[in-house]
Design a protein around this motif. Structure first.
Motif, PDB file in Angstrom:
ATOM      1  N   ALA A  89       0.814  -1.214   0.000  1.00 31.72           N
ATOM      2  CA  ALA A  89       0.000   0.000   0.000  1.00 31.72           C
ATOM      3  C   ALA A  89       0.848   1.265   0.000  1.00 31.72           C
ATOM      4  CB  ALA A  89      -0.936  -0.009   1.208  1.00 31.72           C
ATOM      5  N   ASP A  90       2.108   1.172   0.450  1.00 37.20           N
ATOM      6  CA  ASP A  90       3.014   2.320   0.450  1.00 37.20           C
ATOM      7  C   ASP A  90       3.838   2.405  -0.836  1.00 37.20           C
ATOM      8  OD1 ASP A  90       2.240   3.151   3.021  1.00 37.20           O
ATOM      9  OD2 ASP A  90       3.565   1.661   3.928  1.00 37.20           O
ATOM     10  N   ASP A 113       1.821  10.349  -9.060  1.00 34.66           N
ATOM     11  CA  ASP A 113       1.597  10.884  -7.719  1.00 34.66           C
ATOM     12  C   ASP A 113       0.768   9.880  -6.922  1.00 34.66           C
ATOM     13  OD1 ASP A 113       1.463  12.491  -5.517  1.00 34.66           O
ATOM     14  OD2 ASP A 113      -0.157  13.742  -6.283  1.00 34.66           O
ATOM     15  N   GLY A 114       1.419   8.813  -6.492  1.00 38.37           N
ATOM     16  CA  GLY A 114       0.704   7.792  -5.728  1.00 38.37           C
ATOM     17  C   GLY A 114      -0.230   6.982  -6.603  1.00 38.37           C
ATOM     18  N   TRP A 115      -1.173   6.318  -5.945  1.00 36.43           N
ATOM     19  CA  TRP A 115      -2.129   5.496  -6.672  1.00 36.43           C
ATOM     20  C   TRP A 115      -3.102   6.354  -7.473  1.00 36.43           C
ATOM     21  CZ3 TRP A 115      -0.511   0.791  -6.865  1.00 36.43           C
ATOM     22  CH2 TRP A 115       0.124   0.195  -5.770  1.00 36.43           C
ATOM     23  N   GLN A 168      -4.558  -3.281   0.130  1.00 36.94           N
ATOM     24  CA  GLN A 168      -3.449  -3.924   0.811  1.00 36.94           C
ATOM     25  C   GLN A 168      -2.191  -3.963  -0.051  1.00 36.94           C
ATOM     26  OE1 GLN A 168      -3.852  -5.096   4.161  1.00 36.94           O
ATOM     27  NE2 GLN A 168      -5.645  -3.780   3.783  1.00 36.94           N
ATOM     28  N   SER A 169      -2.362  -4.268  -1.320  1.00 38.25           N
ATOM     29  CA  SER A 169      -1.229  -4.359  -2.242  1.00 38.25           C
ATOM     30  C   SER A 169      -1.770  -4.386  -3.665  1.00 38.25           C
ATOM     31  CB  SER A 169      -0.399  -5.626  -1.959  1.00 38.25           C
ATOM     32  OG  SER A 169      -1.191  -6.793  -2.167  1.00 38.25           O
ATOM     33  N   ALA A 170      -0.871  -4.491  -4.609  1.00 34.30           N
ATOM     34  CA  ALA A 170      -1.269  -4.579  -6.014  1.00 34.30           C
ATOM     35  C   ALA A 170      -0.281  -5.463  -6.750  1.00 34.30           C
ATOM     36  CB  ALA A 170      -1.311  -3.191  -6.654  1.00 34.30           C
TER      37      ALA A 170
END
Length: 344
Positions: free
Chosen positions: A15-16, A53-55, A99-101
């Motif tokens: 997620a980060d 810029d992030g997700w 949670q993740s990708a």
């Protein structure tokens, strides 16, 4: 299935946006061990693209599962970059929290391989533009040259057709723009609270002018809510579904049904046409797909674009059909999109 079982380069990002796993193909492509590396340190936007810029903003919607596809640059240890196409799926917990990708990285295909290119797309849409533009040119020339000799009914008929063809051209141009935006993840939704009942009523009234004899009923549950969405994009989706029913099924006995269930507002378009063969049903949302039924018309892009627009809202677009009994196309939109997009 393990990542190393995949033939293409694949990574897992938490997620980060830090890489927690990468298969051998991904490490070979990047020329380094990617585990523990920040995604933004190795994957960046193209020279002419806005910075990452992030997700993607759509990731805030708990129902969104797909990571929008976009062209990016993979930074190598040597300082060089190679162009790749990045796409994937979000992993979420039971509450829908990100949670993740899992992200797949593919080298940009050489032009020698056959993939629908920008030129092919322009060619296809240009072919569809030719007919309405020819009509507009013909009727406006006739009106200008013979205005005094034409009756009011004739003028009204010609101007109505010009208006209809102008709408068609506008939709085709919008489709052309949406293709690029959907494929690069640049689609920007101008969200606001939308009254879907009023929107559906307007769509049916406008198409009723274009399709003589069209009979389309509206059936929305009394508690049908407003949704936080882009009204122009939702209208584009619903117009495409109702128009497809009128063109390819039957303009008679079309039903637009709105219901609310499990946190989603759904709109279903039912027709009483011949239905879609089971072999074709999984392909109807494929780009450029046109059934060998009668004389194929259209660009073969409408349903593909519609599904992309719906998914960008955090919903789904599905098709059901029984041959000889008709088809149903249903799209959903989350009823709590405003809360999800503005929480915390």
């Amino acid at each position: 299935m393990e990542l190393d079982d995949l033939p293409s380069a694949a990574i897992v990002v938490d997620a980060d946006r830090r890489i927690t796993d990468a298969n051998a193909a991904a490490c070979a492509l990047a020329g380094q061990d990617l585990v523990g590396v920040a995604l933004d340190d190795v994957l960046c936007a193209g020279d002419d693209d806005p910075p990452w810029d992030g997700w993607h903003p759509s990731s805030r919607l708990r129902s969104v599962r797909g990571v929008p596809e976009r062209v990016a640059r993979l930074r190598l240890p040597t300082g060089h970059h190679i162009p790749v196409v990045a796409s994937g799926r979000y992993r979420r917990d039971e509450a829908g929290e990100l949670q993740s990708a899992v992200i797949e990285l593919r080298l940009v295909r050489p032009r020698g391989r056959h993939v629908p290119s920008g030129i092919e797309i322009v060619s296809t849409v240009s072919h569809e533009l030719r007919s309405p533009l020819t009509s507009v040119k013909g009727y406006t020339s006739l009106l200008l040259n013979r205005w005094d000799r034409l009756g009011d009914d004739q003028k009204k008929m010609m101007l109505t057709q010009v208006h209809h063809d102008a709408d068609r051209v506008t939709r085709l141009v919008t489709e052309l723009l949406d293709i690029s935006r959907l494929e690069t993840g640049r689609l920007h939704l101008r969200r606001q609270l939308v009254d879907l009942v009023a929107l559906a009523t307007n769509v049916v009234e406008k198409l009723g002018v274009s399709y003589e004899g069209m009979a389309c009923s509206l059936d929305f549950s009394p508690d049908f809510p407003k949704v936080y969405a882009d009204p122009d994009k939702v209208e584009q989706v619903l117009t495409n579904l109702v128009e497809n029913a009128a063109k390819y099924a039957s303009p008679e006995d079309i039903r637009v049904v709105g219901r609310v269930e499990d946190g989603f507002a759904s709109i279903a378009v039912h027709d009483k046409g011949e239905g879609i063969p089971a072999a074709d049903l999984p392909r109807v949302f494929t780009k450029f797909f046109r059934r060998d039924h009668g004389k194929p018309t259209g660009s073969g892009l409408g349903l593909w674009i519609s599904r992309g627009l719906v998914e960008a809202h955090g919903g789904r677009l599905l098709a059901e059909s029984n041959e000889g009994e008709g088809s149903t196309f249903t799209f959903t939109l989350p009823t709590d999109a405003f809360e999800q997009m503005h929480e915390g």
